[in-house]
Design a protein around this motif. Structure first.
Motif, mmCIF file in Angstrom:
data_model
loop_
_atom_site.group_PDB
_atom_site.id
_atom_site.type_symbol
_atom_site.label_atom_id
_atom_site.label_comp_id
_atom_site.label_asym_id
_atom_site.label_seq_id
_atom_site.Cartn_x
_atom_site.Cartn_y
_atom_site.Cartn_z
ATOM 1 N N ARG A 43 67.117 -46.475 13.809
ATOM 2 C CA ARG A 43 66.008 -46.227 12.849
ATOM 3 C C ARG A 43 64.614 -45.451 13.553
ATOM 4 N NH1 ARG A 43 63.704 -51.119 17.812
ATOM 5 N NH2 ARG A 43 61.312 -50.884 17.049
ATOM 6 N N LYS A 44 65.258 -44.600 14.557
ATOM 7 C CA LYS A 44 64.467 -43.711 14.482
ATOM 8 C C LYS A 44 64.485 -42.810 13.137
ATOM 9 C CE LYS A 44 66.449 -42.653 18.543
ATOM 10 N NZ LYS A 44 66.670 -41.675 19.639
ATOM 11 N N ARG A 45 65.886 -42.483 12.653
ATOM 12 C CA ARG A 45 66.003 -41.087 11.338
ATOM 13 C C ARG A 45 64.416 -42.215 10.551
ATOM 14 N NH1 ARG A 45 71.115 -41.698 11.566
ATOM 15 N NH2 ARG A 45 71.192 -43.178 10.104
ATOM 16 N N ARG A 46 64.834 -43.187 10.178
ATOM 17 C CA ARG A 46 63.997 -43.950 9.880
ATOM 18 C C ARG A 46 62.665 -44.215 9.093
ATOM 19 N NH1 ARG A 46 66.720 -50.157 8.017
ATOM 20 N NH2 ARG A 46 68.712 -49.173 7.379
ATOM 21 N N LEU A 47 62.134 -43.925 10.524
ATOM 22 C CA LEU A 47 61.251 -43.467 11.616
ATOM 23 C C LEU A 47 60.076 -42.230 11.163
ATOM 24 C CD1 LEU A 47 60.939 -45.673 14.981
ATOM 25 C CD2 LEU A 47 59.382 -46.223 12.913
ATOM 26 N N ARG A 48 61.039 -41.103 11.020
ATOM 27 C CA ARG A 48 61.082 -39.974 10.371
ATOM 28 C C ARG A 48 60.147 -40.480 9.039
ATOM 29 N NH1 ARG A 48 66.197 -37.242 10.753
ATOM 30 N NH2 ARG A 48 66.804 -37.523 12.720
ATOM 31 N N ARG A 49 60.597 -40.974 8.203
ATOM 32 C CA ARG A 49 59.806 -40.810 6.861
ATOM 33 C C ARG A 49 58.372 -41.164 6.301
ATOM 34 N NH1 ARG A 49 64.508 -45.247 4.343
ATOM 35 N NH2 ARG A 49 66.214 -43.525 4.746
ATOM 36 N N ILE A 50 58.233 -40.464 5.041
ATOM 37 C CA ILE A 50 56.327 -41.099 5.297
ATOM 38 C C ILE A 50 56.137 -42.766 4.094
ATOM 39 C CG2 ILE A 50 55.197 -38.790 6.211
ATOM 40 C CD1 ILE A 50 55.632 -38.865 2.797
ATOM 41 N N SER A 51 55.395 -43.187 4.763
ATOM 42 C CA SER A 51 55.377 -44.388 3.243
ATOM 43 C C SER A 51 53.895 -44.047 3.100
ATOM 44 C CB SER A 51 55.599 -45.375 4.138
ATOM 45 O OG SER A 51 54.482 -45.659 5.527
ATOM 46 N N LEU A 52 54.095 -45.111 2.251
ATOM 47 C CA LEU A 52 52.823 -44.965 1.143
ATOM 48 C C LEU A 52 51.893 -46.675 2.024
ATOM 49 C CD1 LEU A 52 53.997 -44.533 -2.080
ATOM 50 C CD2 LEU A 52 52.873 -43.109 -1.402
ATOM 51 N N VAL A 53 51.085 -46.135 1.584
ATOM 52 C CA VAL A 53 49.869 -47.713 1.835
ATOM 53 C C VAL A 53 49.739 -48.199 0.679
ATOM 54 C CG1 VAL A 53 47.200 -47.739 2.886
ATOM 55 C CG2 VAL A 53 48.205 -45.809 3.394
ATOM 56 N N SER A 54 49.725 -49.641 1.097
ATOM 57 C CA SER A 54 49.469 -50.583 0.105
ATOM 58 C C SER A 54 47.469 -50.291 -0.579
ATOM 59 C CB SER A 54 50.104 -52.226 0.543
ATOM 60 O OG SER A 54 48.760 -52.174 1.740
ATOM 61 N N LYS A 55 48.219 -50.700 -2.070
ATOM 62 C CA LYS A 55 46.673 -50.490 -2.816
ATOM 63 C C LYS A 55 45.902 -51.205 -2.369
ATOM 64 C CE LYS A 55 48.708 -49.057 -7.161
ATOM 65 N NZ LYS A 55 49.387 -49.859 -8.537
ATOM 66 N N LYS A 56 45.782 -52.557 -1.248
ATOM 67 C CA LYS A 56 44.767 -53.276 -1.013
ATOM 68 C C LYS A 56 44.605 -53.592 0.563
ATOM 69 C CE LYS A 56 47.325 -58.116 -3.027
ATOM 70 N NZ LYS A 56 47.817 -59.288 -2.398
ATOM 71 N N ASP A 57 45.273 -52.480 0.702
ATOM 72 C CA ASP A 57 44.869 -51.360 2.276
ATOM 73 C C ASP A 57 44.242 -50.281 1.930
ATOM 74 O OD1 ASP A 57 45.843 -52.993 3.383
ATOM 75 O OD2 ASP A 57 47.645 -52.357 4.317
ATOM 76 N N VAL A 58 44.110 -49.907 0.424
ATOM 77 C CA VAL A 58 43.718 -48.615 0.216
ATOM 78 C C VAL A 58 41.885 -49.563 -0.254
ATOM 79 C CG1 VAL A 58 43.631 -46.891 -1.461
ATOM 80 C CG2 VAL A 58 45.635 -47.322 -0.265
ATOM 81 N N ILE A 59 41.746 -50.122 -0.633
ATOM 82 C CA ILE A 59 40.781 -50.563 -0.947
ATOM 83 C C ILE A 59 40.071 -50.334 0.576
ATOM 84 C CG2 ILE A 59 39.400 -52.520 -2.114
ATOM 85 C CD1 ILE A 59 41.317 -52.908 -4.310
ATOM 86 N N ASN A 60 40.004 -51.444 1.166
ATOM 87 C CA ASN A 60 39.327 -51.087 2.879
ATOM 88 C C ASN A 60 38.583 -50.141 2.636
ATOM 89 O OD1 ASN A 60 39.946 -54.325 2.364
ATOM 90 N ND2 ASN A 60 41.680 -53.314 3.556
ATOM 91 N N PHE A 61 39.476 -48.617 2.445
ATOM 92 C CA PHE A 61 38.978 -47.886 3.417
ATOM 93 C C PHE A 61 38.235 -46.481 2.159
ATOM 94 C CE2 PHE A 61 42.682 -47.308 4.563
ATOM 95 C CZ PHE A 61 43.788 -46.666 4.518
ATOM 96 N N ILE A 62 38.316 -46.277 1.334
ATOM 97 C CA ILE A 62 38.779 -46.087 0.041
ATOM 98 C C ILE A 62 36.883 -45.357 0.112
ATOM 99 C CG2 ILE A 62 37.495 -47.352 -2.424
ATOM 100 C CD1 ILE A 62 40.329 -44.614 -2.374
ATOM 101 N N ASN A 63 36.213 -45.694 0.575
ATOM 102 C CA ASN A 63 35.206 -45.032 0.805
ATOM 103 C C ASN A 63 35.118 -44.105 1.864
ATOM 104 O OD1 ASN A 63 33.993 -46.116 -1.755
ATOM 105 N ND2 ASN A 63 33.013 -48.073 -0.099
ATOM 106 N N LYS A 64 35.390 -44.182 3.338
ATOM 107 C CA LYS A 64 35.860 -42.934 4.000
ATOM 108 C C LYS A 64 36.484 -42.222 4.026
ATOM 109 C CE LYS A 64 34.206 -47.037 7.007
ATOM 110 N NZ LYS A 64 33.841 -46.812 8.054
ATOM 111 N N ILE A 65 37.730 -41.542 2.897
ATOM 112 C CA ILE A 65 38.235 -40.879 2.528
ATOM 113 C C ILE A 65 37.937 -39.999 1.748
ATOM 114 C CG2 ILE A 65 40.107 -42.074 3.579
ATOM 115 C CD1 ILE A 65 41.665 -42.523 1.323
ATOM 116 N N HIS A 66 36.497 -39.851 0.846
ATOM 117 C CA HIS A 66 36.124 -39.642 -0.567
ATOM 118 C C HIS A 66 36.650 -37.911 -0.111
ATOM 119 C CE1 HIS A 66 32.244 -39.897 1.744
ATOM 120 N NE2 HIS A 66 32.052 -38.800 1.082
ATOM 121 N N CYS A 67 36.592 -37.781 1.235
ATOM 122 C CA CYS A 67 36.024 -36.575 2.021
ATOM 123 C C CYS A 67 37.180 -36.163 2.056
ATOM 124 C CB CYS A 67 35.223 -36.136 2.742
ATOM 125 S SG CYS A 67 33.899 -36.466 2.452
ATOM 126 N N LEU A 68 38.826 -35.849 1.530
ATOM 127 C CA LEU A 68 39.258 -35.377 2.252
ATOM 128 C C LEU A 68 41.231 -34.811 0.945
ATOM 129 C CD1 LEU A 68 42.269 -38.225 3.517
ATOM 130 C CD2 LEU A 68 41.051 -36.430 4.775
#
Length: 65
Positions: A40-65
Protein backbone atom coordinates in the motif's frame (compact mmCIF):
# COMPACT_ATOMS: atom_id res chain seq x y z
CA UNK A 1 -3.65 46.32 -15.52
CA UNK A 2 -3.30 44.45 -12.27
CA UNK A 3 -1.10 41.41 -11.73
CA UNK A 4 -2.88 38.10 -12.12
CA UNK A 5 -2.19 35.96 -9.07
CA UNK A 6 -2.43 32.23 -8.76
CA UNK A 7 -3.58 30.29 -5.74
CA UNK A 8 -0.48 29.40 -3.73
CA UNK A 9 -2.01 26.28 -2.23
CA UNK A 10 -2.90 24.90 -5.64
CA UNK A 11 0.48 25.77 -7.11
CA UNK A 12 2.23 23.81 -4.34
CA UNK A 13 0.08 20.70 -4.68
CA UNK A 14 -0.36 20.35 -8.43
CA UNK A 15 1.87 20.52 -11.49
CA UNK A 16 1.06 20.69 -15.19
CA UNK A 17 2.79 18.28 -17.56
CA UNK A 18 4.07 19.19 -21.02
CA UNK A 19 0.98 17.67 -22.60
CA UNK A 20 -1.28 19.80 -20.39
CA UNK A 21 -2.41 17.18 -17.88
CA UNK A 22 -2.47 17.95 -14.15
CA UNK A 23 -0.61 15.64 -11.78
CA UNK A 24 -0.90 15.29 -8.03
CA UNK A 25 0.51 13.21 -5.21
CA UNK A 26 -1.58 10.70 -3.31
CA UNK A 27 -2.81 11.28 0.22
CA UNK A 28 -2.26 9.16 3.37
CA UNK A 29 1.53 9.03 3.09
CA UNK A 30 2.56 11.39 5.88
CA UNK A 31 1.88 9.55 9.13
CA UNK A 32 0.51 6.33 10.67
CA UNK A 33 2.59 4.31 8.25
CA UNK A 34 3.28 1.37 10.55
CA UNK A 35 -0.21 -0.07 10.14
CA UNK A 36 -0.17 0.24 6.34
CA UNK A 37 1.23 -2.62 4.32
CA UNK A 38 4.38 -2.27 2.24
CA UNK A 39 2.39 -2.79 -0.93
CA UNK A 40 0.00 0.00 0.00
CA UNK A 41 2.82 2.41 0.86
CA UNK A 42 4.57 1.61 -2.41
CA UNK A 43 1.40 2.44 -4.35
CA UNK A 44 1.05 5.72 -2.48
CA UNK A 45 4.49 6.81 -3.74
CA UNK A 46 3.22 7.08 -7.28
CA UNK A 47 1.87 10.26 -8.76
CA UNK A 48 -1.54 10.26 -10.34
CA UNK A 49 -3.47 12.38 -12.79
CA UNK A 50 -6.30 14.65 -11.78
CA UNK A 51 -9.55 13.80 -13.51
CA UNK A 52 -10.73 16.14 -16.24
CA UNK A 53 -13.87 17.07 -14.31
CA UNK A 54 -11.84 18.20 -11.33
CA UNK A 55 -9.41 20.17 -13.48
CA UNK A 56 -12.26 22.33 -14.75
CA UNK A 57 -12.98 23.49 -11.19
CA UNK A 58 -9.61 25.14 -10.65
CA UNK A 59 -8.24 25.70 -14.15
CA UNK A 60 -8.41 29.48 -13.72
CA UNK A 61 -6.29 29.36 -10.58
CA UNK A 62 -3.42 27.33 -11.99
CA UNK A 63 -2.73 29.38 -15.11
CA UNK A 64 0.48 30.76 -13.60
CA UNK A 65 2.11 27.38 -13.01
Amino acid sequence: MYKVKNSKSISKRFKITVSGKVIRRKASRSHLLQKKTTKRKRRLRRISLVSKKDVINFINKIHCL
